[in-house]
Design a protein around this motif. Structure first.
Motif, PDB file in Angstrom:
ATOM      1  N   ARG A 297      71.735  24.791   6.604  1.00 58.40           N
ATOM      2  CA  ARG A 297      72.390  25.414   7.765  1.00 58.40           C
ATOM      3  C   ARG A 297      73.694  24.739   8.179  1.00 58.40           C
ATOM      4  NH1 ARG A 297      73.700  29.848  10.284  1.00 58.40           N
ATOM      5  NH2 ARG A 297      75.518  28.913   9.311  1.00 58.40           N
ATOM      6  N   PRO A 298      73.753  23.420   8.375  1.00 61.22           N
ATOM      7  CA  PRO A 298      75.017  22.817   8.826  1.00 61.22           C
ATOM      8  C   PRO A 298      76.092  22.722   7.755  1.00 61.22           C
ATOM      9  CG  PRO A 298      73.358  21.116   8.477  1.00 61.22           C
ATOM     10  CD  PRO A 298      72.657  22.426   8.324  1.00 61.22           C
ATOM     11  N   LEU A 299      75.735  22.980   6.506  1.00 60.17           N
ATOM     12  CA  LEU A 299      76.707  22.856   5.412  1.00 60.17           C
ATOM     13  C   LEU A 299      77.361  24.180   5.044  1.00 60.17           C
ATOM     14  CD1 LEU A 299      74.585  20.544   3.076  1.00 60.17           C
ATOM     15  CD2 LEU A 299      76.521  19.852   4.500  1.00 60.17           C
TER      16      LEU A 299
ATOM     17  N   VAL B  68      77.587  32.788   4.036  1.00 57.55           N
ATOM     18  CA  VAL B  68      77.037  32.101   2.868  1.00 57.55           C
ATOM     19  C   VAL B  68      75.601  31.670   3.132  1.00 57.55           C
ATOM     20  CG1 VAL B  68      77.312  30.145   1.302  1.00 57.55           C
ATOM     21  CG2 VAL B  68      79.326  31.337   2.161  1.00 57.55           C
ATOM     22  N   PHE B  69      75.337  31.179   4.334  1.00 52.65           N
ATOM     23  CA  PHE B  69      73.974  30.789   4.672  1.00 52.65           C
ATOM     24  C   PHE B  69      73.044  31.990   4.591  1.00 52.65           C
ATOM     25  CE2 PHE B  69      70.539  30.419   7.782  1.00 52.65           C
ATOM     26  CZ  PHE B  69      69.886  29.294   7.291  1.00 52.65           C
ATOM     27  N   SER B  70      73.507  33.134   5.052  1.00 53.27           N
ATOM     28  CA  SER B  70      72.676  34.340   5.006  1.00 53.27           C
ATOM     29  C   SER B  70      72.299  34.683   3.568  1.00 53.27           C
ATOM     30  CB  SER B  70      73.430  35.512   5.643  1.00 53.27           C
ATOM     31  OG  SER B  70      72.667  36.697   5.583  1.00 53.27           O
TER      32      SER B  70
ATOM     33  N   ILE C 138      66.279  32.463  -0.870  1.00 53.73           N
ATOM     34  CA  ILE C 138      65.106  31.596  -0.726  1.00 53.73           C
ATOM     35  C   ILE C 138      63.894  32.400  -0.259  1.00 53.73           C
ATOM     36  CG2 ILE C 138      64.119  29.731   0.665  1.00 53.73           C
ATOM     37  CD1 ILE C 138      66.887  28.401   0.615  1.00 53.73           C
ATOM     38  N   LYS C 139      64.100  33.261   0.740  1.00 52.30           N
ATOM     39  CA  LYS C 139      62.994  34.067   1.257  1.00 52.30           C
ATOM     40  C   LYS C 139      62.497  35.060   0.203  1.00 52.30           C
ATOM     41  CE  LYS C 139      64.271  33.671   6.113  1.00 52.30           C
ATOM     42  NZ  LYS C 139      64.804  34.357   7.323  1.00 52.30           N
ATOM     43  N   ASP C 140      63.415  35.614  -0.575  1.00 53.31           N
ATOM     44  CA  ASP C 140      63.013  36.549  -1.633  1.00 53.31           C
ATOM     45  C   ASP C 140      62.170  35.829  -2.680  1.00 53.31           C
ATOM     46  OD1 ASP C 140      63.237  39.148  -3.052  1.00 53.31           O
ATOM     47  OD2 ASP C 140      64.365  37.954  -4.522  1.00 53.31           O
ATOM     48  N   ARG C 141      62.551  34.613  -3.009  1.00 55.14           N
ATOM     49  CA  ARG C 141      61.792  33.815  -3.978  1.00 55.14           C
ATOM     50  C   ARG C 141      60.397  33.493  -3.429  1.00 55.14           C
ATOM     51  NH1 ARG C 141      65.385  29.224  -5.031  1.00 55.14           N
ATOM     52  NH2 ARG C 141      64.280  28.059  -3.419  1.00 55.14           N
TER      53      ARG C 141
END
Length: 239
Positions: free
Chosen positions: A134-136, A141-143, A149-152
């Motif tokens: 999140r902070p990077l 891009v985070f979305s 990640i959630k799809d995996r």
């Protein structure tokens, strides 16, 4: 003993008592509560401190030394990987624009920080650690990363990424857009990526195969902001 001798003795005793009294009034007597003298024989003299200046470590000024914060990612440099940014080119012109807006910007230090950010982001994505990402990352891009990640996770799959090494880190673009600085970096790395299902079976990749991967990432920060951190705002593959 005659009366005259007795009188002389009394007079001498009185004189002696008088001198003893005066002597004590001048010298005083110790009670254990006397004020300590200003001079301390065990206190170092000014000359005793000679040579101490050689041992003093000056704290770095802003922009001239490492900082203790997230932006220390961008404080470890690799001079050889930023030399191309110093010639007469559009890249050099863009870096000059950024330096005019942010006197603390150093392309050499930035390259080292970009390498650190790359390693952190790759590892966090493989681990499914959205909190660390999140902070990077910028919002868009985070979305994308969080969605992948959630799809995996929805398929009960896991990603194993082994970063064998980073072959090169090169600045390829730099520019100012209004108040924001944008710097694009090309990373060439060697990785082993394996995706497994919930049973540990391999569904993609080969644990014995090292793949050379080229990533082009763009970082940005508002030069008017007090926040010194850069965020990843775009990713793309080479044409």
């Amino acid at each position: 003993m005659s009366d005259s001798s007795l009188i002389e003795i009394v007079i001498l005793a009185a004189v002696a008592a008088f001198f003893i009294f005066k002597l004590r009034s001048v010298l005083g007597k110790r009670t254990g509560h006397e004020e300590k003298p200003d001079f301390d024989p065990f206190k170092p003299r000014p000359n005793d401190a000679e040579g101490e200046d050689d041992k003093v470590v000056q704290l770095p000024e802003r922009g001239k030394g490492p900082r203790i914060s997230q932006d220390e990612l961008f404080e470890q440099g690799e001079p050889e990987s930023a030399e191309a940014a110093m010639d007469d080119s559009p890249l050099a012109a863009g870096i000059t624009q950024i330096r005019l807006a942010d006197r603390d910007f150093d392309p050499v230090q930035f390259v080292g920080g970009a390498r650190g950010a790359f390693e952190m982001i790759v590892a966090a994505f493989a681990d499914g650690d959205s909190k660390s990402l999140r902070p990077l990352l910028a919002n868009d891009v985070f979305s994308d990363f969080d969605g992948a990640i959630k799809d995996r996770e929805s398929r009960n799959e896991s990603l194993e990424t082994t970063l064998i090494g980073i072959t090169s880190v090169d600045l390829i673009e730099a520019e100012m857009q209004q108040k924001s600085a944008f710097v694009t970096v090309k990373f060439v790395s060697e990785q082993v990526n394996v995706t497994r299902d919930s049973e540990g079976r391999i569904v993609d990749g080969d644990p014995n195969e090292v793949t050379k991967i080229t990533d082009i990432w763009t970082f940005a920060r508002n030069t008017r902001s007090r926040d010194p951190n850069w965020a990843l705002v775009a990713t793309r593959s080479p044409n």
